[in-house]
Design a protein around this motif. Structure first.
Motif, PDB file in Angstrom:
ATOM      1  N   GLU A  10      -3.053  55.089 -18.655  1.00  0.00           N
ATOM      2  CA  GLU A  10      -3.534  54.500 -20.098  1.00  0.00           C
ATOM      3  C   GLU A  10      -5.008  54.118 -19.916  1.00  0.00           C
ATOM      4  OE1 GLU A  10      -3.651  53.190 -24.078  1.00  0.00           O
ATOM      5  OE2 GLU A  10      -2.183  54.667 -22.864  1.00  0.00           O
ATOM      6  N   ARG A  11      -5.909  53.982 -20.892  1.00  0.00           N
ATOM      7  CA  ARG A  11      -7.036  53.523 -20.953  1.00  0.00           C
ATOM      8  C   ARG A  11      -7.044  51.940 -21.540  1.00  0.00           C
ATOM      9  NH1 ARG A  11      -9.034  58.313 -23.755  1.00  0.00           N
ATOM     10  NH2 ARG A  11      -7.981  59.818 -22.465  1.00  0.00           N
ATOM     11  N   THR A  12      -6.166  51.653 -22.408  1.00  0.00           N
ATOM     12  CA  THR A  12      -6.381  50.494 -23.042  1.00  0.00           C
ATOM     13  C   THR A  12      -4.918  49.859 -23.114  1.00  0.00           C
ATOM     14  OG1 THR A  12      -8.103  50.961 -24.410  1.00  0.00           O
ATOM     15  CG2 THR A  12      -6.979  49.032 -25.081  1.00  0.00           C
ATOM     16  N   PRO A  13      -4.553  48.979 -22.167  1.00  0.00           N
ATOM     17  CA  PRO A  13      -5.124  48.407 -21.092  1.00  0.00           C
ATOM     18  C   PRO A  13      -5.366  49.536 -20.057  1.00  0.00           C
ATOM     19  CG  PRO A  13      -2.986  47.754 -20.880  1.00  0.00           C
ATOM     20  CD  PRO A  13      -2.983  48.564 -22.187  1.00  0.00           C
ATOM     21  N   ASN A  14      -6.293  49.154 -19.117  1.00  0.00           N
ATOM     22  CA  ASN A  14      -6.778  50.191 -18.163  1.00  0.00           C
ATOM     23  C   ASN A  14      -5.795  50.401 -16.785  1.00  0.00           C
ATOM     24  OD1 ASN A  14      -8.432  51.975 -16.517  1.00  0.00           O
ATOM     25  ND2 ASN A  14      -9.516  50.470 -15.561  1.00  0.00           N
ATOM     26  N   LEU A  15      -4.936  51.279 -17.215  1.00  0.00           N
ATOM     27  CA  LEU A  15      -4.003  51.520 -16.413  1.00  0.00           C
ATOM     28  C   LEU A  15      -3.867  53.108 -15.996  1.00  0.00           C
ATOM     29  CD1 LEU A  15      -1.140  49.448 -17.969  1.00  0.00           C
ATOM     30  CD2 LEU A  15      -2.335  48.891 -15.801  1.00  0.00           C
ATOM     31  N   PRO A  16      -4.898  53.692 -15.389  1.00  0.00           N
ATOM     32  CA  PRO A  16      -4.864  55.143 -14.870  1.00  0.00           C
ATOM     33  C   PRO A  16      -3.853  55.684 -14.267  1.00  0.00           C
ATOM     34  CG  PRO A  16      -6.503  53.784 -13.743  1.00  0.00           C
ATOM     35  CD  PRO A  16      -5.729  52.956 -14.603  1.00  0.00           C
ATOM     36  N   ALA A  17      -3.332  54.961 -13.385  1.00  0.00           N
ATOM     37  CA  ALA A  17      -1.839  55.568 -12.923  1.00  0.00           C
ATOM     38  C   ALA A  17      -0.451  55.230 -13.419  1.00  0.00           C
ATOM     39  CB  ALA A  17      -1.803  54.946 -11.299  1.00  0.00           C
ATOM     40  N   ALA A  18      -0.389  54.540 -14.764  1.00  0.00           N
ATOM     41  CA  ALA A  18       0.614  54.199 -15.369  1.00  0.00           C
ATOM     42  C   ALA A  18       1.630  55.374 -15.766  1.00  0.00           C
ATOM     43  CB  ALA A  18       0.317  53.132 -16.552  1.00  0.00           C
ATOM     44  N   ASP A  49      -3.450  48.272 -29.631  1.00  0.00           N
ATOM     45  CA  ASP A  49      -4.010  47.430 -28.555  1.00  0.00           C
ATOM     46  C   ASP A  49      -5.443  47.956 -28.314  1.00  0.00           C
ATOM     47  OD1 ASP A  49      -1.555  46.268 -27.455  1.00  0.00           O
ATOM     48  OD2 ASP A  49      -1.328  47.938 -25.992  1.00  0.00           O
ATOM     49  N   GLY A  50      -5.803  49.121 -28.740  1.00  0.00           N
ATOM     50  CA  GLY A  50      -7.044  49.694 -28.745  1.00  0.00           C
ATOM     51  C   GLY A  50      -8.061  48.804 -29.916  1.00  0.00           C
ATOM     52  N   ALA A 147       6.069  42.961 -18.407  1.00  0.00           N
ATOM     53  CA  ALA A 147       7.075  43.095 -17.318  1.00  0.00           C
ATOM     54  C   ALA A 147       7.037  44.321 -16.493  1.00  0.00           C
ATOM     55  CB  ALA A 147       8.562  43.074 -18.046  1.00  0.00           C
ATOM     56  N   VAL A 148       6.466  45.356 -16.992  1.00  0.00           N
ATOM     57  CA  VAL A 148       6.430  46.512 -16.404  1.00  0.00           C
ATOM     58  C   VAL A 148       5.295  46.649 -15.640  1.00  0.00           C
ATOM     59  CG1 VAL A 148       6.510  49.062 -16.450  1.00  0.00           C
ATOM     60  CG2 VAL A 148       8.123  47.766 -17.729  1.00  0.00           C
ATOM     61  N   PHE A 149       4.105  46.338 -16.074  1.00  0.00           N
ATOM     62  CA  PHE A 149       2.679  46.667 -15.725  1.00  0.00           C
ATOM     63  C   PHE A 149       2.013  45.520 -15.326  1.00  0.00           C
ATOM     64  CE2 PHE A 149       3.704  50.548 -18.221  1.00  0.00           C
ATOM     65  CZ  PHE A 149       3.705  51.445 -17.165  1.00  0.00           C
ATOM     66  N   GLY A 150       2.312  44.154 -15.979  1.00  0.00           N
ATOM     67  CA  GLY A 150       1.771  43.143 -15.413  1.00  0.00           C
ATOM     68  C   GLY A 150       0.494  42.745 -16.337  1.00  0.00           C
ATOM     69  N   VAL A 151       0.230  43.455 -17.362  1.00  0.00           N
ATOM     70  CA  VAL A 151      -0.593  42.991 -18.450  1.00  0.00           C
ATOM     71  C   VAL A 151      -0.331  43.253 -19.682  1.00  0.00           C
ATOM     72  CG1 VAL A 151      -2.582  44.379 -16.860  1.00  0.00           C
ATOM     73  CG2 VAL A 151      -1.339  45.425 -18.411  1.00  0.00           C
TER      74      VAL A 151
END
Length: 151
Positions: A10-18, A49-50, A147-151
């Motif tokens: 994902e880019r927004t939020p920045n989670l490239p490995a999600a 989100d974007g 909960a899952v990604f902390g953002v």
């Protein structure tokens, strides 16, 4: 159910490995209709989100132009305005990405202070009449993302 649709990061939020995550699954609620709704809500929450990122840098959003293949989905049309909290305009199907690029190029080459006119023929406008539902969907999406990604 809540889908965090980060199937390729994902880019927004920045989670490239999600990776995509379906949250809230129970034996009683994991039926096709709920999974389909979670997919549409997840897609729209990601777009919202974007939009929040744009607002955070001072961009004022007045409405949303809903284009592309997904815009023809009745589910997307019905859920977009409440989730975005803005009026959603559905124009006649056309090549809006190409038109937008051409408009930007024409504006850039013209040197004018304002972009060239871009008349649209709206088929319909959806107002965010059920903003509470949209806010609830966004809040649930945010809780699961935290909960899952902390953002």
């Amino acid at each position: 159910l809540t889908l965090l649709p980060y199937l390729d990061g994902e880019r927004t939020p920045n989670l490239p490995a999600a990776a995509g995550t379906l949250c809230g699954m129970r034996r009683t609620n994991t039926v096709a209709a709920n999974v389909a709704r979670a997919a549409v809500e997840g897609l729209l929450c990601g777009l919202a989100d974007g939009m929040d990122s744009l607002r955070s840098i001072g961009v004022e959003l007045r409405d949303v132009l809903l284009v592309g293949g997904g815009s023809q989905s009745m589910a997307v049309q019905q859920l977009a305005a409440p989730i975005f909290g803005l009026p959603v305009i559905l124009p006649e199907p056309a090549e809006y990405v190409a038109r937008g690029a051409a408009r930007q190029a024409a504006w850039s080459l013209s040197g004018d202070s304002a972009p060239p006119e871009w008349p649209l023929s709206p088929v319909s406008t959806h107002e965010p009449a059920d903003a509470d539902t949209g806010a609830d969907v966004r809040a649930q999406y945010s809780r699961h993302r935290q909960a899952v990604f902390g953002v």
